[in-house]
Design an enzyme around this catalytic site. Structure first.
Site, mmCIF file in Angstrom:
data_model
loop_
_atom_site.group_PDB
_atom_site.id
_atom_site.type_symbol
_atom_site.label_atom_id
_atom_site.label_comp_id
_atom_site.label_asym_id
_atom_site.label_seq_id
_atom_site.Cartn_x
_atom_site.Cartn_y
_atom_site.Cartn_z
ATOM 1 N N TYR A 69 0.858 -1.182 0.000
ATOM 2 C CA TYR A 69 0.000 0.000 0.000
ATOM 3 C C TYR A 69 0.896 1.234 0.000
ATOM 4 O O TYR A 69 1.454 1.608 1.022
ATOM 5 C CB TYR A 69 -0.910 -0.035 1.216
ATOM 6 C CG TYR A 69 -1.962 1.053 1.309
ATOM 7 C CD1 TYR A 69 -2.162 1.985 0.294
ATOM 8 C CD2 TYR A 69 -2.784 1.124 2.431
ATOM 9 C CE1 TYR A 69 -3.131 2.956 0.400
ATOM 10 C CE2 TYR A 69 -3.759 2.097 2.549
ATOM 11 C CZ TYR A 69 -3.924 3.018 1.531
ATOM 12 O OH TYR A 69 -4.894 4.000 1.642
ATOM 13 N N LYS A 105 -0.760 -0.961 -4.496
ATOM 14 C CA LYS A 105 -1.810 0.032 -4.674
ATOM 15 C C LYS A 105 -1.161 1.398 -4.574
ATOM 16 O O LYS A 105 -0.603 1.762 -3.539
ATOM 17 C CB LYS A 105 -2.889 -0.103 -3.601
ATOM 18 C CG LYS A 105 -3.960 0.982 -3.647
ATOM 19 C CD LYS A 105 -4.820 0.994 -2.397
ATOM 20 C CE LYS A 105 -5.788 2.177 -2.434
ATOM 21 N NZ LYS A 105 -6.539 2.310 -1.165
#
Length: 298
Positions: free
Chosen positions: A136, A164
């Site tokens: 992330y 992400k």
């Protein structure tokens, strides 16, 4: 890298009951709304899920409830990032035991670790679980800013298969797509860059707006990501882009929860210290959602 994701994964909220507890029935309702609208996967336990306000047990319970409600119909990547490696491993093992398809791990976000410390951190989780890891990338919150080459190296040296990107650097994102695709899959996680990322060739993304407008977001992915129909994609993006701009102009999770209430899927209120979106913003949001094709019920 072995795992490849395709489609739009919704960044989902953590619903709360009026008493402030994790709402399992509310989670089930979220899942039906999102998957019923054609979205391809779920990411609970991230920033949209208010994970920093949850206890360890609540985080486990919310991730488990999302996996149970999805019931194998779509992949679930459970947010399991924490400040320590020990806690991250514990959350990740629990998510795997619950049946999650993967985990999303944010770097420790108080003291920013160096790159070799990150390798050790993600490597320890990789050794503890047998499911893929999504890195992330949210440098504004973590203070960790990796180069495209470092992202590729993270994929080579650990169980990280994708990341992400909530960094907003479209040039770096493209560099990963072009130069590091063999080692790590790039997933856009910045709402207002969704169209661009798919046009560049990203095959998946994590998108908060997909929790509110699943059908419209799935239609955009089908047009641009599958059919390569940029003209159709531009028409869809004309009404989705203002929604994305609105979400990014407010406390993100609060805006997502407000949008859900407006389309008739109650997620409960925010957990302190965060507050629900102010009433003064709701009329504008109603107008934007209706323009995007939502049936606004509140």
């Amino acid at each position: 890298m072995t795992a490849q994701l395709n489609g739009i994964l919704a960044a989902v909220v953590t619903p709360f009951t009026p008493e402030g507890e994790v709402d399992r029935a509310g989670i089930a309702a979220q899942v039906e709304h999102i998957l019923g609208g054609g979205i391809h996967g779920l990411v609970p336990g991230g920033s949209t899920g208010e994970f920093t306000t949850l206890t360890l047990d609540e985080r486990k319970a919310a991730n488990r409830a999302y996996v149970e409600a999805a019931a194998g119909r779509a992949p679930v990547y459970a947010g399991t990032g924490a400040l320590s490696t020990t806690e991250t491993v514990e959350l990740s093992r629990d998510a795997e035991a619950a049946g999650a398809d993967g985990v999303m791990i944010v770097p420790p976000f108080y003291d920013a670790p160096g790159f070799e410390e990150l390798i050790a951190h993600y490597g320890a989780v990789s050794e503890a679980i047998g499911i893929p890891i999504m890195y992330y990338n949210i440098p504004d919150a973590t203070g960790v800013e990796l180069t495209a080459e470092q992202l590729g190296e993270l994929g080579r040296r650990t169980g990280v298969t994708c990341y992400k990107d909530t960094g907003g650097d479209n040039v770096k994102f493209n560099k990963v797509l072009v130069e590091q695709a063999e080692h790590i899959q790039a997933l856009n996680g910045w709402d207002t860059l969704t169209f661009q990322s798919m046009a560049l060739g990203a095959t998946a993304g994590v998108w908060g707006a997909a929790s509110i407008l699943p059908r419209q977001c799935a239609d955009l992915y089908e047009a641009v990501g599958v059919q390569g129909d940029l003209a159709r994609g531009r028409e869809l993006w004309k009404t989705l882009a203002p929604v994305c701009e609105f979400l990014e102009s407010h406390t993100y999770a609060a805006a997502i929860k407000a949008g859900l209430r407006l389309v008739g899927v109650n997620p409960g209120s925010m957990r302190g210290p965060f507050r629900d979106l102010g009433e003064e913003h709701l009329d504008e949001f109603r107008t934007l959602l209706a323009a995007a094709g939502a049936e606004v019920t509140a």
